[in-house]
Design an enzyme around this catalytic site. Structure first.
Site, PDB file in Angstrom:
ATOM      1  N   ASN A 128     -32.669   6.650  92.113  1.00  0.00           N
ATOM      2  CA  ASN A 128     -31.825   7.751  92.572  1.00  0.00           C
ATOM      3  C   ASN A 128     -31.439   8.649  91.401  1.00  0.00           C
ATOM      4  O   ASN A 128     -31.464   8.209  90.241  1.00  0.00           O
ATOM      5  CB  ASN A 128     -30.581   7.271  93.344  1.00  0.00           C
ATOM      6  N   GLU A 175     -26.353   4.094  96.023  1.00  0.00           N
ATOM      7  CA  GLU A 175     -25.798   3.777  94.691  1.00  0.00           C
ATOM      8  C   GLU A 175     -24.882   4.882  94.183  1.00  0.00           C
ATOM      9  O   GLU A 175     -24.638   4.977  92.979  1.00  0.00           O
ATOM     10  CB  GLU A 175     -26.941   3.563  93.687  1.00  0.00           C
ATOM     11  N   HIS A 202     -36.429   1.842  88.188  1.00  0.00           N
ATOM     12  CA  HIS A 202     -36.830   0.450  87.979  1.00  0.00           C
ATOM     13  C   HIS A 202     -38.130   0.429  87.168  1.00  0.00           C
ATOM     14  O   HIS A 202     -39.154  -0.084  87.647  1.00  0.00           O
ATOM     15  CB  HIS A 202     -37.071  -0.250  89.326  1.00  0.00           C
TER      16      HIS A 202
HETATM   17  P1  13P Z   1     -31.209   4.629  97.447  1.00  0.00           P
HETATM   18  O1  13P Z   1     -32.499   5.030  98.121  1.00  0.00           O
HETATM   19  O2  13P Z   1     -30.121   4.311  98.440  1.00  0.00           O
HETATM   20  O3  13P Z   1     -30.791   5.627  96.423  1.00  0.00           O
HETATM   21  O4  13P Z   1     -31.456   3.219  96.718  1.00  0.00           O
HETATM   22  C1  13P Z   1     -32.578   3.022  95.927  1.00  0.00           C
HETATM   23  C2  13P Z   1     -32.342   1.984  94.872  1.00  0.00           C
HETATM   24  O5  13P Z   1     -33.119   1.889  93.958  1.00  0.00           O
HETATM   25  C3  13P Z   1     -31.181   1.084  94.929  1.00  0.00           C
HETATM   26  O6  13P Z   1     -31.026   0.398  93.735  1.00  0.00           O
END
Ligand code: 13P
Length: 271
Positions: free
Chosen positions: A30, A78, A99
């Site tokens: 995000n 988040e 990530h």
């Molecule tokens: P969102 O799509 O709600 O932003 O969440 C993605 C994410 O990586 C949560 O850690």
């Protein structure tokens, strides 16, 4: 006046970059940008950040409440984590959560990025601690991240991913890239028998250069009270040395400074 549409387009571009570089899978990650103290743009929850268009982007207030969102879109799950960064770091204009494979592997193994292995990483990041595990979307992650915010511009999230923040969206994204590159180099050099670390003296010279250039943001080079007194400061104190952080006020962009500093450092180190 800020052109909101242009910022929305920029968020979509950065979303594409993090997706195309494999820094997120599926709908992960995000991004947010601060417009002013009461208005923030953020990516919606549950969509691939690699395929967004400006209509996807939501607007929230400083508590994460929706101010504007098109039908079918809700702010990131988040958003509390992003808002905590803005609340505790008034200098931050943008937050990126991803990530990336190597950085997340270190976060899963519980190994912070503390070994000084290359000038750019030492200058740009210093080291990258791990914020204790929290359940996504709860206050646990903001609470865990909070203790590192005054000393670092990027943190790993235990068993989860990485968080970077800066005074512009591009700079926050670049910090995320730097974290991942550092993690990748650390991982690979460990496979090759272990990195040859920079000496304390070499690290201190890099810190001196960073301080001399008055680079923006928070960094371990500014942590140690010794740094203010011109005495040697530590690389891995992790904020335990008193946290007397001296923030800087330089106007030049981080990217230009890093390029210039890196050249000087390489020359000084005879590389
Ligand atoms: P969102 O799509 O709600 O932003 O969440 C993605 C994410 O990586 C949560 O850690």
């Amino acid at each position: 006046m800020v052109n909101e549409y242009e910022i929305k387009k920029e968020i979509c571009d950065i979303g594409k970059r993090i997706y195309n570089r494999g820094m997120v899978a599926s709908n992960d990650g995000n991004i947010s940008v601060k417009l002013n103290d009461h208005e923030f743009l953020c990516t919606p929850t549950g969509v691939s950040k690699g395929f967004m268009t400006p209509e996807f982007i939501c607007k929230v207030d400083e508590n994460g409440n929706v101010l504007q969102a098109n039908k079918g879109f809700k702010p990131s799950s988040e958003i509390k984590m992003h808002m905590r960064v803005y609340k505790e770091r008034p200098d931050v204009q943008s937050v990126v959560h991803a990530h990336p494979m190597y950085a997340t592997a270190f976060a899963i193994a519980g190994i912070p990025l503390t070994q000084p292995i290359m000038p750019e990483a030492v200058i740009a990041l210093g080291c990258v601690p791990i914020a204790e595990y929290g359940t996504p979307s709860t206050e646990e992650i903001p609470n865990a991240v909070s203790k590192y915010l005054q000393h670092f511009d990027a943190v790993l999230l235990e068993n989860h991913g990485a968080l970077a923040y800066s005074d512009s969206l591009l700079s926050a994204y670049h910090k995320m890239e730097s974290v991942e590159f550092y993690a990748q180099l650390l991982f690979l050099s460990r496979q090759l028998g272990g990195p040859k670390e920079l000496s304390k003296q070499q690290v201190e010279r890099l810190y001196e250069i960073r301080r001399k250039f008055g680079m923006k943001g928070k960094h371990p080079a500014d942590l140690c009270p010794n740094a203010k007194a011109g005495l040697p400061s530590c690389h891995t104190c992790g904020g335990n040395c008193g946290g007397n952080c001296a923030s800087s006020s330089a106007a030049a962009s981080d990217g230009d400074l890093v390029a210039e500093i890196t050249k000087k450092v390489m020359k000084e180190l005879g590389l």
